[in-house]
Each structure stands twice: as structure tokens, then as C-alpha cells.
Design an enzyme around this catalytic site. Structure first.
Site, PDB file in Angstrom:
ATOM      1  N   ARG A   1       0.835  -1.205   0.000  1.00  0.00           N
ATOM      2  CA  ARG A   1       0.000   0.000   0.000  1.00  0.00           C
ATOM      3  C   ARG A   1       0.877   1.264   0.000  1.00  0.00           C
ATOM      4  O   ARG A   1       1.085   1.877  -1.022  1.00  0.00           O
ATOM      5  CB  ARG A   1      -0.950  -0.044   1.233  1.00  0.00           C
ATOM      6  CG  ARG A   1      -2.178   0.813   1.079  1.00  0.00           C
ATOM      7  CD  ARG A   1      -1.935   2.271   1.330  1.00  0.00           C
ATOM      8  NE  ARG A   1      -1.449   2.552   2.678  1.00  0.00           N
ATOM      9  CZ  ARG A   1      -0.944   3.725   3.050  1.00  0.00           C
ATOM     10  NH1 ARG A   1      -0.868   4.726   2.196  1.00  0.00           N
ATOM     11  NH2 ARG A   1      -0.500   3.906   4.287  1.00  0.00           N
ATOM     12  N   ASP A   2       1.449   1.624   1.120  1.00  0.00           N
ATOM     13  CA  ASP A   2       2.201   2.883   1.186  1.00  0.00           C
ATOM     14  C   ASP A   2       3.459   2.826   0.330  1.00  0.00           C
ATOM     15  O   ASP A   2       3.909   3.840  -0.195  1.00  0.00           O
ATOM     16  CB  ASP A   2       2.574   3.188   2.644  1.00  0.00           C
ATOM     17  CG  ASP A   2       2.830   4.665   2.870  1.00  0.00           C
ATOM     18  OD1 ASP A   2       2.479   5.469   1.989  1.00  0.00           O
ATOM     19  OD2 ASP A   2       3.378   5.007   3.922  1.00  0.00           O
TER      20      ASP A   2
ATOM     21  N   HIS B   1       3.790   4.820  12.564  1.00  0.00           N
ATOM     22  CA  HIS B   1       4.015   4.638  11.131  1.00  0.00           C
ATOM     23  C   HIS B   1       5.123   5.616  10.774  1.00  0.00           C
ATOM     24  O   HIS B   1       4.907   6.823  10.790  1.00  0.00           O
ATOM     25  CB  HIS B   1       2.701   4.938  10.386  1.00  0.00           C
ATOM     26  CG  HIS B   1       2.831   4.981   8.902  1.00  0.00           C
ATOM     27  ND1 HIS B   1       2.340   3.974   8.097  1.00  0.00           N
ATOM     28  CD2 HIS B   1       3.367   5.900   8.059  1.00  0.00           C
ATOM     29  CE1 HIS B   1       2.573   4.279   6.827  1.00  0.00           C
ATOM     30  NE2 HIS B   1       3.192   5.444   6.778  1.00  0.00           N
TER      31      HIS B   1
ATOM     32  N   HIS C   1       8.533   7.028   8.537  1.00  0.00           N
ATOM     33  CA  HIS C   1       9.268   7.127   7.271  1.00  0.00           C
ATOM     34  C   HIS C   1      10.717   7.485   7.582  1.00  0.00           C
ATOM     35  O   HIS C   1      11.001   8.157   8.575  1.00  0.00           O
ATOM     36  CB  HIS C   1       8.637   8.184   6.368  1.00  0.00           C
ATOM     37  CG  HIS C   1       7.387   7.705   5.687  1.00  0.00           C
ATOM     38  ND1 HIS C   1       7.242   7.643   4.328  1.00  0.00           N
ATOM     39  CD2 HIS C   1       6.217   7.251   6.192  1.00  0.00           C
ATOM     40  CE1 HIS C   1       6.036   7.172   4.012  1.00  0.00           C
ATOM     41  NE2 HIS C   1       5.384   6.934   5.129  1.00  0.00           N
TER      42      HIS C   1
ATOM     43  N   CYS D   1       8.091   9.757  -0.923  1.00  0.00           N
ATOM     44  CA  CYS D   1       7.256  10.779  -0.298  1.00  0.00           C
ATOM     45  C   CYS D   1       6.754  11.699  -1.387  1.00  0.00           C
ATOM     46  O   CYS D   1       7.553  12.309  -2.094  1.00  0.00           O
ATOM     47  CB  CYS D   1       8.070  11.553   0.738  1.00  0.00           C
ATOM     48  SG  CYS D   1       7.134  12.885   1.503  1.00  0.00           S
TER      49      CYS D   1
ATOM     50  N   ASN E   1       9.071   4.469   3.567  1.00  0.00           N
ATOM     51  CA  ASN E   1       8.873   3.919   4.910  1.00  0.00           C
ATOM     52  C   ASN E   1      10.183   3.306   5.414  1.00  0.00           C
ATOM     53  O   ASN E   1      11.063   2.953   4.640  1.00  0.00           O
ATOM     54  CB  ASN E   1       7.837   2.794   4.873  1.00  0.00           C
ATOM     55  CG  ASN E   1       6.477   3.273   4.395  1.00  0.00           C
ATOM     56  OD1 ASN E   1       6.184   3.233   3.200  1.00  0.00           O
ATOM     57  ND2 ASN E   1       5.650   3.725   5.310  1.00  0.00           N
TER      58      ASN E   1
HETATM   59 MG    MG Z   1       3.198   6.648   4.909  1.00  0.00          MG
END
Ligand code: MG
Length: 287
Positions: free
Chosen positions: A11-12, A192, A194, A225, A234
Site C-alpha cells: 500500500r504505502d 508509522h 518514514h 514521499c 517507509n
Molecule cells: Mg506513509
């Protein structure tokens, strides 16, 4: 001591890579992560495909999942519509994400922060699935700069009926003492992080010491990002597993299988990923 790592690579990670991979390949990534015994995987995002083409066909990704006992499959929603799609698709958990700032909420989710908060409260009230609430840009916002911890704490408090609250350093600006203070203050279940400015792993250690039990990470450190085009994504799952296991914190993840997944991703994308451990290898065996 044991923590839960949620691999958000499908996902991310993929959401912030330039390529749009077909649903079948995204499902294969989910299945490889499950084989590596990831306890939780964020498999898909139920957002508008015109807004995030990399996340189109979320339903097809879910259909391609070969379910493994011991892995929980979650998805991301930003509003009621996303939640309805997610619940219909048959995932195990909803990660409802809302921003700590109004500017980010309007740009990222096309709604005011208050509209998003009301929608989150509504999903918490009626969801049959466990609900994680992730507060994005909790430490800094690309449009508003530093975020007042009072604002984040009030938001977390107002949504405390959620099963879990996660604090997200969406643009990777936090440092360890800030993370420690906000996790302690909000009693957040997870973080979460990064690694945009190379503080991600120090922040993870600080969050652990502050009591966090859930950590989002992406295999290989996949992703980037959207607000800093040259930035990394991440924190890498295998690097976090190496750090935690070395410090005596169990993750339950098969590090060798995870490293193999990042190697597969590297060959698939045709470029080196940001993670260190998949390149260096786990702790060397005696030769
Ligand atoms: Mg994120």
C-alpha cells in the site's frame, strides 16, 4: 517482549513508486510477505483510482490473496465510501487514516479535518471489522509545518473508541524525543514511520521504549514521499526486524524470506531499494 509489524509495502510502498503494478503482482507481493510470516499486511487502499492510479483495482488485489493462517490483512480507507468498498472486499481490518492538519486533509482526502474526524467516528461506531485509526502528519505537515502535539492528542482522545491509534510521521520529520513524548502522551498503540531524513529507526526504538506495540514498515523500504520527490520511503521491514530481534524483541517474521522478497522486488522494479539488510544480508553465519 513481542511487537506486531505491519508491512505496508503493498500500500504505502507501491502507492509512492512511479510504476503502477498490475493487481496480480501486488497480490503476489502480499502473498510473499505472508509466507515470510508477516503478522499484518496492509494489502490495498480503497481510494479513488483517478487520484492514486497505483492503488486501482484494490478488489482484484484482495481476490488474489492466498490467505495464510496467522496473517491479518488490512486495508486503508479515507472516508465512508472507502470503508464500504473495503468491508465488501473481505479484508480483516480497516485502517482509517485522517490528517492532523486541515490543509493536509483537504489536499490528501478532499475533506476538512473535522469532516474526516466525523467520518472516522462513524466508521468506528458501525464497523464489523476492527478499526485502526492512523493520524497522519502527526509530527509535521508539508503545508503547515510543525504540528502542535495538543492538536494530535485531542484528535487521538476524540477517536479513542478505535481499537488502535497509530501516529504517522508521514513526511519523515520527527526525531526520537518527539516520538517518545507523543507516544507516551497519547498512549498510541502504534507508529508509522518514514526514513525520509534518516531518523526512522531511531524513532522506532524510541516508540518501542515509550510503549508502542505496532510498527508499520515496508519491505525493502519501498516507497517515497509525494511531497519530497527525491526522498526515501517507509522504514524497511527487514531492517526493523533485524534491529528488534537483535535487541531481544520478537517479531515472528522470517527474516530470510523477507530478504528474498525484497530481492524479488528489486529485480521486478529494476533498481536498488533503500533498505540495508536485504543488501548486506542477515547476521553472517560462521564461515
Ligand atoms: Mg506513509
Amino acid at each position: 517482549m513481542r511487537v506486531t509489524i505491519c508491512d505496508v509495502g503493498p500500500r504505502d510502498g507501491l502507492q509512492n513508486e512511479p510504476e503502477t503494478l498490475p493487481a496480480s503482482v501486488r497480490a503476489e507481493l502480499v502473498n510473499r510477505l505472508a509466507k515470510a510470516r508477516a503478522p499484518r499486511i496492509e494489502a490495498a487502499s480503497f481510494v479513488r483510482p483517478d487520484a492514486v492510479p497505483q492503488m486501482a483495482d484494490a478488489e482484484a488485489v484482495v481476490q488474489g490473496i492466498a490467505r495464510r493462517e496467522g496473517t491479518e490483512y488490512s486495508g486503508l480507507a479515507l472516508n465512508a465510501k472507502g470503508y464500504e468498498r473495503l468491508a465488501a472486499a473481505g479484508l480483516d481490518r480497516v485502517n482509517f487514516t485522517l490528517a492532523a492538519t486541515d490543509s493536509f486533509s483537504r489536499r490528501n482526502a478532499n475533506q476538512s479535518r473535522e469532516e474526516a474526524r466525523v467520518a472516522a467516528a462513524d466508521v468506528i461506531a458501525r464497523s464489523q471489522l476492527p478499526v485502526t485509526v492512523t493520524i497522519s502528519v502527526a509530527f509535521g505537515c508539508p503545508f503547515e509545518g510543525r504540528v502542535d502535539p495538543d492538536v494530535v492528542a485531542a484528535l487521538a482522545e476524540s477517536l479513542s473508541a478505535a481499537d488502535e491509534i497509530v501516529l504517522a510521521d508521514t513526511i519523515g520529520v520527527a526525531t526520537p524525543r518527539q516520538v517518545r513524548a507523543l507516544v507516551e502522551r497519547t498512549q498510541a498503540f502504534g507508529v508509522h514511520l518514514h526514513n525520509t531524513r534518516n531518523t526512522g529507526y531511531a524513532n522506532a526504538s524510541a516508540a518501542l521504549e515509550a510503549g508502542a506495540q505496532l510498527f508499520d514498515a515496508s519491505c525493502g523500504g519501498l516507497g517515497g514521499c509525494p511531497y519530497a520527490p527525491r526522498a526515501t520511503g517507509n522504514i524497511a521491514t527487514e531492517d526493523l526486524v533485524y534491529l528488534f530481534e537483535g535487541d531481544g524483541v520478537e517479531t515472528g517474521i522470517d527474516l530470510d524470506a523477507l530478504v528474498a522478497t525484497s530481492e524479488w522486488l528489486e529485480s521486478l522494479l529494476g533498481r536498488r531499494l533503500e533498505g540495508y539488510v536485504y543488501r548486506a544480508g542477515p547476521f553472517p553465519a560462521r564461515g
